[in-house]
Scaffold this motif. Structure first.
Motif, PDB file in Angstrom:
ATOM      1  N   GLY A   1       0.802  -1.221   0.000  1.00  0.00           N
ATOM      2  CA  GLY A   1       0.000   0.000   0.000  1.00  0.00           C
ATOM      3  C   GLY A   1       0.830   1.264   0.000  1.00  0.00           C
ATOM      4  N   ALA A   2       2.154   1.127   0.149  1.00  0.00           N
ATOM      5  CA  ALA A   2       3.028   2.297   0.133  1.00  0.00           C
ATOM      6  C   ALA A   2       3.153   2.845  -1.286  1.00  0.00           C
ATOM      7  N   SER A   3       3.553   4.097  -1.380  1.00  0.00           N
ATOM      8  CA  SER A   3       3.751   4.734  -2.675  1.00  0.00           C
ATOM      9  C   SER A   3       5.237   4.785  -3.013  1.00  0.00           C
TER      10      SER A   3
ATOM     11  N   LEU B   1       3.164   5.149  -7.844  1.00  0.00           N
ATOM     12  CA  LEU B   1       2.486   3.864  -7.946  1.00  0.00           C
ATOM     13  C   LEU B   1       2.399   3.212  -6.571  1.00  0.00           C
ATOM     14  N   THR B   2       1.392   2.364  -6.398  1.00  0.00           N
ATOM     15  CA  THR B   2       1.126   1.712  -5.115  1.00  0.00           C
ATOM     16  C   THR B   2       1.658   0.284  -5.110  1.00  0.00           C
ATOM     17  N   VAL B   3       2.389  -0.053  -4.065  1.00  0.00           N
ATOM     18  CA  VAL B   3       2.931  -1.400  -3.919  1.00  0.00           C
ATOM     19  C   VAL B   3       1.790  -2.370  -3.584  1.00  0.00           C
TER      20      VAL B   3
ATOM     21  N   PHE C   1       9.203  -5.540  -5.900  1.00  0.00           N
ATOM     22  CA  PHE C   1       7.847  -5.148  -5.540  1.00  0.00           C
ATOM     23  C   PHE C   1       7.004  -5.097  -6.807  1.00  0.00           C
ATOM     24  N   ALA C   2       5.704  -5.266  -6.638  1.00  0.00           N
ATOM     25  CA  ALA C   2       4.784  -5.263  -7.775  1.00  0.00           C
ATOM     26  C   ALA C   2       3.846  -4.072  -7.689  1.00  0.00           C
ATOM     27  N   VAL C   3       3.503  -3.515  -8.839  1.00  0.00           N
ATOM     28  CA  VAL C   3       2.578  -2.385  -8.920  1.00  0.00           C
ATOM     29  C   VAL C   3       1.600  -2.626 -10.059  1.00  0.00           C
ATOM     30  N   ASP C   4       0.413  -2.072  -9.941  1.00  0.00           N
ATOM     31  CA  ASP C   4      -0.567  -2.088 -11.021  1.00  0.00           C
ATOM     32  C   ASP C   4      -0.591  -0.703 -11.658  1.00  0.00           C
ATOM     33  N   ILE C   5      -0.483  -0.663 -12.978  1.00  0.00           N
ATOM     34  CA  ILE C   5      -0.416   0.597 -13.715  1.00  0.00           C
ATOM     35  C   ILE C   5      -1.667   0.712 -14.566  1.00  0.00           C
ATOM     36  N   SER C   6      -2.502   1.689 -14.277  1.00  0.00           N
ATOM     37  CA  SER C   6      -3.772   1.836 -14.981  1.00  0.00           C
ATOM     38  C   SER C   6      -3.554   2.260 -16.428  1.00  0.00           C
ATOM     39  N   ALA C   7      -4.569   2.059 -17.252  1.00  0.00           N
ATOM     40  CA  ALA C   7      -4.508   2.481 -18.651  1.00  0.00           C
ATOM     41  C   ALA C   7      -4.306   3.988 -18.755  1.00  0.00           C
ATOM     42  N   GLU C   8      -4.879   4.739 -17.812  1.00  0.00           N
ATOM     43  CA  GLU C   8      -4.701   6.198 -17.789  1.00  0.00           C
ATOM     44  C   GLU C   8      -3.240   6.565 -17.573  1.00  0.00           C
TER      45      GLU C   8
ATOM     46  N   PRO D   1      11.063   6.187  -2.804  1.00  0.00           N
ATOM     47  CA  PRO D   1       9.959   5.989  -1.865  1.00  0.00           C
ATOM     48  C   PRO D   1       9.366   7.327  -1.451  1.00  0.00           C
ATOM     49  N   ALA D   2       8.113   7.296  -0.986  1.00  0.00           N
ATOM     50  CA  ALA D   2       7.432   8.525  -0.578  1.00  0.00           C
ATOM     51  C   ALA D   2       8.172   9.198   0.570  1.00  0.00           C
TER      52      ALA D   2
END
Length: 205
Positions: free
Chosen positions: A37-39, A47-49, A61-68, A88-89
């Protein structure tokens, strides 16, 4: 929030499309210090972990990248094997070594030229006209997640502009900017203060 001070360069180990694009990024972090949940800013994109693993110095670490997000950033940035600037944030009490960065890409620029000047390199980047009003000499700009200072700005007839950066050897060595080539696309985020000042000026008008 981020500062634009890159702490590591990661490598996309895997990129697969399953709804959103999921990327698994290898990095030299300690996974115990990465929270779900970290940025993390990845070449300027917040992106969110969603998953993590590995060992200290050899983590992922894995992130989901939106089409936007994909549509608003450099497309080839998300390919398998690609390298990303990681930050990291910002935590309360951390040093603000660069400038305030949100991790929201405002546009995509392109590298016009790179030439050596002493030990450094002079880099000229073309920015779209939507960003031109926010760029000024000695102002801040985030290029692929790196906080940099604009040296010069030249306006073009179509409303776009070109701006010049000086890249010192240290920055070239510890970020992906040292591998940039003419014609490469770059993620750009304008200075948040410039954004607010432009908004205030437009309301006065």
């Amino acid at each position: 929030m981020f500062t634009g001070i890159v702490t590591a360069v990661g490598t996309i180990r895997e990129a697969r499309q399953a709804g959103d694009l999921r990327a698994v990024i290898a990095c030299p972090f300690d996974p115990s210090g990465i929270a779900i949940g970290a940025s993390i800013a990845c070449s300027g994109v917040c992106l969110t972990v969603v998953d993590k693993g590995g060992t200290a110095g050899d983590a992922w670490f894995a992130v989901d990248i939106s089409a936007e997000s994909v549509a608003r950033t450099v497309p080839e940035r998300w390919r398998q094997g690609g390298h990303l600037n990681l930050e990291p944030a910002l935590k309360l009490g951390d040093e603000l070594g660069g400038h305030i960065v949100t991790g929201h890409v405002d546009g995509v620029g392109s590298v016009v030229s790179i030439e050596p000047v002493g030990d450094s390199h002079r880099v000229v980047i073309a920015a779209p006209k939507e960003l031109a009003p926010y760029l000024a000499p000695k102002g801040s700009i985030t290029v692929d997640g790196i906080s940099l200072t604009v040296n010069e700005v030249s306006d073009e007839a179509d409303g776009s502009c070109r701006f010049t950066l000086n890249i010192i050897p240290h920055t070239a060595e510890v970020t992906t900017i040292g591998a940039m080539r003419e014609g490469d696309g770059v993620n750009l985020e304008i200075d948040v203060l410039a954004r607010y000042l432009q908004r205030m000026q437009s309301l006065r008008g």
